[in-house]
Design a protein around this motif. Structure first.
Motif, PDB file in Angstrom:
ATOM      1  N   ALA A   5       0.831  -1.205   0.000  1.00 47.75           N
ATOM      2  CA  ALA A   5       0.000   0.000   0.000  1.00 47.75           C
ATOM      3  C   ALA A   5       0.868   1.260   0.000  1.00 47.75           C
ATOM      4  CB  ALA A   5      -0.934   0.003   1.206  1.00 47.75           C
ATOM      5  N   ASP A  38      -1.271   7.411  -0.549  1.00 45.41           N
ATOM      6  CA  ASP A  38      -2.266   8.117   0.265  1.00 45.41           C
ATOM      7  C   ASP A  38      -3.109   7.136   1.077  1.00 45.41           C
ATOM      8  OD1 ASP A  38      -1.370  10.522  -0.693  1.00 45.41           O
ATOM      9  OD2 ASP A  38      -2.831  10.607  -2.328  1.00 45.41           O
ATOM     10  N   PHE A  39      -3.548   6.069   0.417  1.00 48.86           N
ATOM     11  CA  PHE A  39      -4.311   5.044   1.125  1.00 48.86           C
ATOM     12  C   PHE A  39      -3.432   4.327   2.150  1.00 48.86           C
ATOM     13  CE2 PHE A  39      -5.875   0.570   1.286  1.00 48.86           C
ATOM     14  CZ  PHE A  39      -7.085   0.818   1.924  1.00 48.86           C
ATOM     15  N   GLU A  46      -3.309   6.107   5.364  1.00 51.69           N
ATOM     16  CA  GLU A  46      -4.557   6.005   6.129  1.00 51.69           C
ATOM     17  C   GLU A  46      -4.660   4.686   6.894  1.00 51.69           C
ATOM     18  OE1 GLU A  46      -7.892   6.654   3.632  1.00 51.69           O
ATOM     19  OE2 GLU A  46      -7.285   8.671   3.009  1.00 51.69           O
TER      20      GLU A  46
END
Length: 240
Positions: A189, A195-196, A199
């Motif tokens: 990821a 960006d994900f 998170e």
């Protein structure tokens, strides 16, 4: 050294040391000195915390060495389950530990560049700061690459624990495999969808942390649940 419970306790102590050294270097030292994308701040942090950076480098080296001894101890403990899988576990750890050791070279060179041990007058202040950031960037992403093996080695370890015929609970084996997979998902990821990745980073680590802490505690407190040879043979036959 032939006592399974003694080997398990030794492995528990080594695993705990891996957590202490690795946690100190990666969880305490690096965040204090590495500022993503900010060369001046990173160089200033390295200069202001040069002694701490040296301790972090030594901690990383100890971490890598102890990790290899941990894998060797677990190999002795679990090779009866599946020798090929146990060997694969040791190989994965050896590769990961080698990457960790190599990364310390970049960190040490960053320290030398920041503190003037290397003559960078021709580059000017901005140029030397940029070089320090580049070296610590390399070390930072090198640790991310090593994370592949932080995760991969847990998969054969979890398999061996699952197939250990009662030495370890099956839920612990499953948890280790899930924890290893979470390491890999976090890495993919971070590189593919940054960006994900940011998170989910704080959450995806939770299963990995639970798995490794559980393994350390089990090794230290219980060791292994040994059974009589006849009962263990019957359990292995039932699993197969």
């Amino acid at each position: 050294m032939n006592s399974p419970r003694r080997l398990a306790r030794i492995a528990g102590v080594l695993y705990l040391l891996v957590g202490i050294f690795g946690g100190f270097a990666e969880g305490f030292v690096y965040p204090k000195v590495y500022a993503v994308g900010d060369a001046a701040t990173t160089a200033g942090n390295v200069i202001g915390n040069s002694g701490l950076v040296r301790l972090g480098i030594v901690a990383d080296l100890f971490n890598a060495v102890v990790w290899i001894f941990l894998a060797m101890t677990l190999y002795l403990l679990l090779k009866h389950v599946n020798k090929s899988v146990a060997r694969a576990m040791v190989v994965l750890v050896a590769i990961g530990a080698s990457i960790v050791c190599l990364n310390t070279v970049f960190e040490f060179e960053g320290l030398r560049a920041a503190t003037g041990a290397i003559n960078l007058a021709a580059l000017g202040t901005a140029g030397s700061n940029a070089l320090v950031l580049l070296l610590l960037d390399t070390q930072h992403y090198g640790i991310s690459i090593a994370q592949i093996f932080f995760g991969l080695w847990l998969v054969p370890l979890g398999y061996l624990a699952y197939k250990s015929a009662g030495w370890f609970p099956r839920w612990l084996g499953v948890l280790l495999i899930v924890g290893g997979a979470c390491y890999l998902v976090d890495l993919l990821a971070a590189f593919l969808v940054p960006d994900f990745g940011k998170e989910i980073h704080a959450f995806i680590w939770i299963p990995s942390a639970i798995a490794e802490i559980s393994m350390v505690l089990y090794l230290l407190v219980i060791g292994v649940k040994t059974v009589k040879p006849a009962a263990r043979r019957a359990a292995l036959v039932a699993i197969d």
